[in-house]
Design a protein around this motif. Structure first.
Motif, PDB file in Angstrom:
ATOM      1  N   VAL A 205       0.939  -1.309   0.063  1.00  8.14           N
ATOM      2  CA  VAL A 205      -0.057   0.052   0.063  1.00  8.14           C
ATOM      3  C   VAL A 205       1.055   1.125  -0.063  1.00  8.14           C
ATOM      4  N   VAL A 206       0.751   2.092  -0.802  1.00  6.33           N
ATOM      5  CA  VAL A 206       1.738   3.232  -1.084  1.00  6.33           C
ATOM      6  C   VAL A 206       0.846   4.547  -1.288  1.00  6.33           C
ATOM      7  N   GLY A 207       0.977   5.781  -0.511  1.00  4.07           N
ATOM      8  CA  GLY A 207       0.417   7.070  -0.769  1.00  4.07           C
ATOM      9  C   GLY A 207      -0.149   7.659   0.284  1.00  4.07           C
ATOM     10  N   PRO A 208      -0.680   7.023   1.199  1.00  4.64           N
ATOM     11  CA  PRO A 208      -1.398   7.868   2.194  1.00  4.64           C
ATOM     12  C   PRO A 208      -0.449   8.813   3.119  1.00  4.64           C
ATOM     13  N   GLY A 209      -0.637  10.214   2.987  1.00  2.00           N
ATOM     14  CA  GLY A 209       0.097  10.893   3.810  1.00  2.00           C
ATOM     15  C   GLY A 209       1.574  10.958   3.527  1.00  2.00           C
ATOM     16  N   ILE A 210       2.046  10.620   2.310  1.00  2.00           N
ATOM     17  CA  ILE A 210       3.386  10.361   2.041  1.00  2.00           C
ATOM     18  C   ILE A 210       4.093  11.789   1.553  1.00  2.00           C
ATOM     19  N   GLY A 211       3.360  12.871   1.436  1.00  2.00           N
ATOM     20  CA  GLY A 211       3.663  14.182   0.975  1.00  2.00           C
ATOM     21  C   GLY A 211       4.269  14.156  -0.418  1.00  2.00           C
ATOM     22  N   GLU A 212       5.533  14.455  -0.480  1.00  2.90           N
ATOM     23  CA  GLU A 212       5.961  14.794  -1.724  1.00  2.90           C
ATOM     24  C   GLU A 212       7.169  13.810  -2.012  1.00  2.90           C
ATOM     25  N   ASP A 213       6.995  12.735  -1.597  1.00  3.13           N
ATOM     26  CA  ASP A 213       8.251  11.605  -1.538  1.00  3.13           C
ATOM     27  C   ASP A 213       7.874  10.791  -2.676  1.00  3.13           C
ATOM     28  N   ALA A 214       7.994  11.351  -3.872  1.00  2.00           N
ATOM     29  CA  ALA A 214       7.999  10.608  -5.155  1.00  2.00           C
ATOM     30  C   ALA A 214       8.680   9.259  -5.534  1.00  2.00           C
ATOM     31  N   ALA A 215      10.014   9.579  -4.612  1.00  2.00           N
ATOM     32  CA  ALA A 215      10.828   8.447  -4.961  1.00  2.00           C
ATOM     33  C   ALA A 215      10.245   7.170  -4.298  1.00  2.00           C
ATOM     34  N   ARG A 216       9.590   7.329  -2.885  1.00  5.33           N
ATOM     35  CA  ARG A 216       9.115   6.119  -2.479  1.00  5.33           C
ATOM     36  C   ARG A 216       7.774   5.437  -3.026  1.00  5.33           C
ATOM     37  N   VAL A 217       7.271   6.379  -3.652  1.00  5.34           N
ATOM     38  CA  VAL A 217       6.111   5.841  -4.637  1.00  5.34           C
ATOM     39  C   VAL A 217       6.654   4.839  -5.816  1.00  5.34           C
ATOM     40  N   ALA A 218       7.570   5.598  -6.451  1.00  8.48           N
ATOM     41  CA  ALA A 218       8.132   5.027  -7.735  1.00  8.48           C
ATOM     42  C   ALA A 218       8.993   3.554  -7.271  1.00  8.48           C
ATOM     43  N   ASP A 219       9.457   3.390  -6.103  1.00  8.04           N
ATOM     44  CA  ASP A 219      10.287   2.256  -5.779  1.00  8.04           C
ATOM     45  C   ASP A 219       9.029   1.207  -5.412  1.00  8.04           C
ATOM     46  N   VAL A 220       8.002   1.500  -4.894  1.00  6.26           N
ATOM     47  CA  VAL A 220       6.935   0.595  -4.680  1.00  6.26           C
ATOM     48  C   VAL A 220       6.300   0.195  -6.084  1.00  6.26           C
ATOM     49  N   LEU A 221       6.195   0.908  -6.861  1.00 13.00           N
ATOM     50  CA  LEU A 221       5.408   0.545  -8.115  1.00 13.00           C
ATOM     51  C   LEU A 221       6.507  -0.212  -8.918  1.00 13.00           C
ATOM     52  N   ALA A 222       7.666  -0.231  -8.699  1.00 12.57           N
ATOM     53  CA  ALA A 222       8.598  -0.880  -9.548  1.00 12.57           C
ATOM     54  C   ALA A 222       8.695  -2.432  -9.062  1.00 12.57           C
ATOM     55  N   GLN A 223       7.905  -2.837  -8.096  1.00 13.97           N
ATOM     56  CA  GLN A 223       8.116  -4.116  -7.373  1.00 13.97           C
ATOM     57  C   GLN A 223       7.110  -5.068  -8.052  1.00 13.97           C
ATOM     58  N   ASP A 224       7.351  -6.170  -8.400  1.00 14.06           N
ATOM     59  CA  ASP A 224       6.414  -7.196  -9.033  1.00 14.06           C
ATOM     60  C   ASP A 224       5.607  -7.866  -8.081  1.00 14.06           C
ATOM     61  N   VAL A 225       4.638  -7.006  -7.244  1.00 18.56           N
ATOM     62  CA  VAL A 225       3.743  -7.479  -6.406  1.00 18.56           C
ATOM     63  C   VAL A 225       2.446  -6.681  -6.544  1.00 18.56           C
ATOM     64  N   PRO A 226       1.236  -7.086  -5.963  1.00 16.22           N
ATOM     65  CA  PRO A 226       0.104  -6.206  -6.426  1.00 16.22           C
ATOM     66  C   PRO A 226       0.242  -5.013  -5.530  1.00 16.22           C
ATOM     67  N   VAL A 227       0.054  -3.857  -5.904  1.00 19.35           N
ATOM     68  CA  VAL A 227       0.126  -2.511  -5.356  1.00 19.35           C
ATOM     69  C   VAL A 227      -1.298  -1.968  -5.231  1.00 19.35           C
ATOM     70  N   LEU A 228      -1.507  -1.244  -3.942  1.00 13.97           N
ATOM     71  CA  LEU A 228      -2.556  -0.364  -3.775  1.00 13.97           C
ATOM     72  C   LEU A 228      -2.305   1.132  -3.899  1.00 13.97           C
ATOM     73  N   VAL A 229      -2.712   1.974  -4.359  1.00 13.59           N
ATOM     74  CA  VAL A 229      -2.236   3.253  -4.683  1.00 13.59           C
ATOM     75  C   VAL A 229      -3.418   4.233  -4.080  1.00 13.59           C
ATOM     76  N   ASP A 230      -3.033   5.123  -3.061  1.00 12.88           N
ATOM     77  CA  ASP A 230      -3.985   5.712  -2.599  1.00 12.88           C
ATOM     78  C   ASP A 230      -3.522   7.424  -2.364  1.00 12.88           C
ATOM     79  N   ALA A 231      -4.280   8.227  -2.237  1.00 14.44           N
ATOM     80  CA  ALA A 231      -4.077   9.585  -1.861  1.00 14.44           C
ATOM     81  C   ALA A 231      -2.732  10.526  -2.473  1.00 14.44           C
ATOM     82  N   ASP A 232      -1.879  10.767  -1.732  1.00 11.70           N
ATOM     83  CA  ASP A 232      -0.661  11.406  -2.419  1.00 11.70           C
ATOM     84  C   ASP A 232      -0.060  10.599  -3.549  1.00 11.70           C
ATOM     85  N   GLY A 233      -0.160   9.304  -3.499  1.00 12.43           N
ATOM     86  CA  GLY A 233       0.441   8.333  -4.546  1.00 12.43           C
ATOM     87  C   GLY A 233      -0.158   8.371  -5.616  1.00 12.43           C
TER      88      GLY A 233
END
Length: 480
Positions: free
Chosen positions: A301-329
């Motif tokens: 799960v990526v995004g809730p309250g993550i602010g401007e941390d685009a690198a953390r979002v990109a890191d999660v999306l690069a992984q080959d597992v199911p991902v739920l993207v919310d809010a700032d993500g």
């Protein structure tokens, strides 16, 4: 499971059935079910006063035949004819034969003022583009009546296939619908006009795959993960949470709260709010580095309250597992990366975020929620959970959209969406598909919101705390 079919699908099924039945038999089936529902609502039919709002279509005929049945049981029935020259002849003759009266919209005021029940048969599933002026005035007048308002098949003025309300519409206390639910009866804003919906079986042969569906207790109970005798925390699934920031550490805490109650065996947290998470949930596996170095997970799960941390979002999306993207993500994710992912992706926007993703005004999403969620799912090849008073979940493969029936306005509180994200992400990690994880998560989240509030304000923490209780309810009692 409740299923809904489009107007054209219903019309085709009706034509096929009418070809096999004696003339008028299908309308009589509908009228019989409609009259029975009205009698139940009235309690005592004899001496009651009923007003029928009658348009030119089959809905008007249904209302007239139902009114005739009630008149024969002693009700005083008055039909308001909006198109006298095109009124259903057989239905009108039946009403008059049972002692019913006829009036015009201009003269309907006294009858509406005295009515115990108003039967709305102005337009049916073929109605498009809102009500005409005379019908709109009548719908507005009905709102001033103290009568119980019953819609025939669906409230006049709502769009059957989309749930849109274009201008004035009849606001019903109850709707008696025939053969199948119509999508508009399950989607806001139209759903709020329908009241309690009663389905009458008239024998239609409908496609097995509907346009829309809504889970019920038994469906959710069958989907909930349950550990087996050999399960350990890793076999049950590990969910990663990449949420929170120095500015919004609470988002991380709430997402973890939802995840811990969502059926996964363990929760890994990656981000700067580790101290706050551990202070509240010491069982969480906390990692301060990038998500990809946090350890093995079955979903993120990526995004809730993550602010401007685009690198953390990109890191999660690069992984080959199911991902739920919310809010700032949703704001920070690269749209091309979302579209190119091969592992399942779940997006959980509210109307404003959905509008930003689609590049349209928020009002367009709010007025056409079904079309919007389908378009998002198609554009991003993702399961999309569109939050709102009726949450909609569209699968990535274009299958039936699911409408969640358990929502409550008390869930409109800060942090509630973070809890939903964690809960749905845990269900993803436990092995549910994207559409099942999102729709089961929304169902439980809605029930938990109702339980936590019980008619009074509740916080997001209260909602999270109520999840185990409603989980037990769903598993222990599965009413049809």
């Amino acid at each position: 499971m409740r299923t809904a079919h489009s107007a054209e699908t219903v019309r085709a099924a009706e034509r096929a059935l009418m070809a096999e039945l004696p003339e008028g038999a299908l309308m009589q089936r509908a009228a019989a079910g409609l009259a029975a529902a009205c009698a139940d609502l009235l309690g005592r039919v004899y001496g009651s006063r009923i007003v029928l709002l009658v348009g030119s279509g089959d809905n008007g005929g249904d209302a007239l035949y139902a009114g005739a049945r009630l008149a024969r049981r002693g009700a005083g029935a008055t039909a308001v004819l909006l198109a006298p020259e095109r009124t259903h002849e057989g239905g009108l003759a039946a009403l008059r034969g049972a002692g019913g009266q006829v009036t015009t919209p201009a003269d309907a005021g006294p009858a509406l003022a005295r009515a115990d029940l108003v039967l709305d048969g102005i337009v049916g599933i073929g109605g498009k583009g809102g009500l005409r002026p005379e019908a709109a005035e009548l719908a507005a007048a009905v709102r001033e009546s103290d009568a119980v308002v019953v819609a025939v098949d669906l409230p006049s003025g709502i769009e059957a296939d989309t749930g849109e309300v274009l201008g004035e519409a009849v606001r019903a206390d109850a709707t008696v619908t025939f053969g199948t639910y119509k999508p508009g009866l399950l989607i806001d804003p139209a759903r709020s006009y329908a009241g309690a919906v009663r389905l009458v079986d008239i024998g239609l042969d409908l496609p097995a795959v509907p346009e829309l569906e809504a889970l019920q207790y038994a469906d959710v109970a069958a989907l909930l993960p349950e550990p087996g005798a050999e399960s350990d925390k890793y076999r049950r699934g590990v969910v990663g949470i990449a949420a929170g920031s120095a500015t919004y550490p609470g988002a991380a805490v709430l997402a973890v709260a939802g995840a811990l109650r969502g059926g996964a065996g363990a929760v890994r947290y990656s981000g700067p709010a580790g101290d706050e998470v551990l202070a509240r949930f010491p069982e969480t596996l906390v990692h301060a580095g990038p998500p990809s170095a946090a350890g093995r997970v079955q979903a993120w799960v990526v995004g809730p309250g993550i602010g401007e941390d685009a690198a953390r979002v990109a890191d999660v999306l690069a992984q080959d597992v199911p991902v739920l993207v919310d809010a700032d993500g949703l704001r920070l994710a690269d749209p091309q990366v979302l579209r190119s992912r091969t592992a399942p992706t779940v997006l959980t926007p509210h109307a404003g975020e959905a509008a930003a993703l689609l590049g349209v005004p928020r009002e367009e999403v709010e007025s056409a929620r079904l079309a919007s969620v389908r378009r998002l799912a198609a554009e991003f090849s993702a399961t999309v959970l569109l939050k709102g008073s009726t949450t909609l979940v569209a699968p990535a493969d274009g299958g039936p959209v699911r409408a969640n029936p358990t929502g409550t306005s008390w869930l409109a509180t800060a942090g509630s969406g973070d809890v939903l994200s964690g809960l749905s992400g845990a269900l993803l990690a436990a092995g549910l598909s994207g559409v099942d994880a999102a729709s089961v998560g929304a169902y439980l989240h809605g029930l938990a919101g109702r339980r936590a509030a019980s008619g009074a304000p509740a916080s997001a923490q209260d909602v999270a705390a109520a999840i185990p209780e409603v989980w037990r309810d769903v598993r222990g009692e599965a009413p049809a």
